[in-house]
Design a protein around this motif. Structure first.
Motif, PDB file in Angstrom:
ATOM      1  N   ARG A 138      28.771 -37.356 -22.870  1.00  9.49           N
ATOM      2  CA  ARG A 138      28.880 -36.334 -23.900  1.00  9.49           C
ATOM      3  C   ARG A 138      27.989 -35.124 -23.636  1.00  9.49           C
ATOM      4  O   ARG A 138      28.116 -34.089 -24.290  1.00  9.49           O
ATOM      5  N   PRO A 143      41.563 -41.906 -19.188  1.00  8.75           N
ATOM      6  CA  PRO A 143      41.189 -41.031 -20.301  1.00  8.75           C
ATOM      7  C   PRO A 143      40.452 -39.762 -19.894  1.00  8.75           C
ATOM      8  O   PRO A 143      40.444 -38.780 -20.634  1.00  8.75           O
ATOM      9  N   PHE A 144      39.831 -39.751 -18.702  1.00  6.20           N
ATOM     10  CA  PHE A 144      39.093 -38.565 -18.255  1.00  6.20           C
ATOM     11  C   PHE A 144      39.859 -37.771 -17.203  1.00  6.20           C
ATOM     12  O   PHE A 144      39.314 -36.841 -16.610  1.00  6.20           O
ATOM     13  N   HIS A 193      39.884 -34.002 -17.427  1.00  3.84           N
ATOM     14  CA  HIS A 193      38.573 -33.361 -17.442  1.00  3.84           C
ATOM     15  C   HIS A 193      38.356 -32.630 -18.769  1.00  3.84           C
ATOM     16  O   HIS A 193      38.538 -33.226 -19.815  1.00  3.84           O
ATOM     17  N   GLU A 194      38.032 -31.361 -18.774  1.00  3.17           N
ATOM     18  CA  GLU A 194      37.675 -30.712 -20.033  1.00  3.17           C
ATOM     19  C   GLU A 194      38.857 -30.475 -20.960  1.00  3.17           C
ATOM     20  O   GLU A 194      38.667 -30.115 -22.134  1.00  3.17           O
ATOM     21  N   THR A 195      40.088 -30.672 -20.481  1.00 10.07           N
ATOM     22  CA  THR A 195      41.247 -30.528 -21.368  1.00 10.07           C
ATOM     23  C   THR A 195      41.462 -31.765 -22.234  1.00 10.07           C
ATOM     24  O   THR A 195      42.354 -31.778 -23.085  1.00 10.07           O
ATOM     25  N   GLY A 196      40.661 -32.791 -22.025  1.00  4.86           N
ATOM     26  CA  GLY A 196      40.729 -33.976 -22.870  1.00  4.86           C
ATOM     27  C   GLY A 196      42.011 -34.761 -22.682  1.00  4.86           C
ATOM     28  O   GLY A 196      42.625 -34.735 -21.614  1.00  4.86           O
ATOM     29  N   LEU A 197      42.431 -35.425 -23.734  1.00  7.00           N
ATOM     30  CA  LEU A 197      43.610 -36.285 -23.648  1.00  7.00           C
ATOM     31  C   LEU A 197      44.920 -35.507 -23.615  1.00  7.00           C
ATOM     32  O   LEU A 197      45.990 -36.108 -23.455  1.00  7.00           O
ATOM     33  N   HIS A 240      46.075 -33.982 -21.300  1.00  3.36           N
ATOM     34  CA  HIS A 240      46.747 -34.110 -19.995  1.00  3.36           C
ATOM     35  C   HIS A 240      47.886 -35.110 -20.035  1.00  3.36           C
ATOM     36  O   HIS A 240      48.755 -35.095 -19.156  1.00  3.36           O
ATOM     37  N   TYR A 267      44.439 -25.354 -23.413  1.00  3.57           N
ATOM     38  CA  TYR A 267      43.005 -25.063 -23.322  1.00  3.57           C
ATOM     39  C   TYR A 267      42.766 -23.549 -23.301  1.00  3.57           C
ATOM     40  O   TYR A 267      41.865 -23.034 -23.977  1.00  3.57           O
TER      41      TYR A 267
END
Length: 251
Positions: free
Chosen positions: A25, A160-161, A164-168, A170, A181
């Motif tokens: 986090r 789940p990752f 990356h910063e676009t979260g789920l 994807h 994003y």
């Protein structure tokens, strides 16, 4: 189970998994804390997989970034060499993060090193950011001495990752996630699908590693030892492994 893998397996506890998950986090808000913790854990993993005293061993870090790993590996006794193609990444860390390691600006797809020249070749969370990850893998094998260790760890796309910063998002598709994003933040994501982020599956990595005849271990990087069985189950591993570690020993 190989000796080095068995040594690391003893470190792969539930407590470690919870601690690492908690650090994620801080990846955006406090990168020094996140990457410092990840670097320390990676040193422990690589040292265990090496199965020998790391002092004086040459370690080549493909995609070494801003130097957090350099400090940790230098402190552990390795002779650290980092390779990074992006100059902005090389200078993104705080002053002094690079320790006494050496750094080379180059691509992991064409490593500027002789055959059989390093003891350990590491790539941590890089394969999903290059168009030809297994070409990079072949280069890592080429530069590693017989009896050395290649550790290639990457984020599995359907985990789940994976975004990356676009979260789920994807799971709606990489392109859609990037566009979503951009609308929300007014800029493209750093890990932009199709240019700096690609869909790499667990099956792809396992197929390549097995084809070399040099694979000695494959396991989920952040999972406790009792959950490593997931790597052996097709489809399930794509969603639950999250980050796959491939360990190869050139001969």
């Amino acid at each position: 189970m190989a000796v080095g893998t068995a040594l690391f397996a003893r470190r792969a506890t539930l407590r470690r998994s919870i601690r690492l998950l908690g650090e994620f986090r801080f990846e955006q808000s406090d990168p020094a804390r996140f990457y410092g913790s990840l670097a320390a854990d990676t040193v422990g993993m690589v040292t265990a997989l090496l199965g020998d005293d790391p002092t004086g061993r040459v370690l080549l870090d493909v995609g070494g970034g801003p130097g957090y790993f350099a400090t940790a590996f230098d402190d552990a006794g390795f002779d650290y060499v980092g390779v990074e193609p992006d100059p902005s990444e090389m200078h993104a860390g705080p002053a002094g993060a690079s320790g006494s390691g050496a750094f080379v600006r180059a691509s992991g797809l064409a490593l500027p090193f002789a055959d059989d020249s390093v003891d350990v070749c590491l790539s941590s969370n890089v394969a999903e950011h290059v168009r030809e990850p297994w070409r990079m893998g072949r280069e890592m094998l080429r530069v590693t001495k017989p009896g050395g260790v290649v550790v290639l760890s990457y984020t599995v796309w359907l985990g789940p990752f994976g975004g990356h910063e676009t979260g789920l998002a994807h799971y709606l598709g990489g392109g859609r996630a990037a566009e979503r994003y951009a609308r929300r933040h007014g800029r493209r994501p750093k890990n932009d699908y199709g240019s700096s982020l690609f869909a790499v599956s667990a099956a792809d990595g396992l197929e390549w590693a097995r084809s070399t005849g040099l694979l000695v271990a494959a396991f989920p990087r952040y999972h406790p030892r009792w959950a490593w069985w997931m790597t052996r189950v097709p489809l399930l591993r794509e969603f639950l492994v999250s980050n796959l570690v491939l360990v190869l020993r050139p001969s």
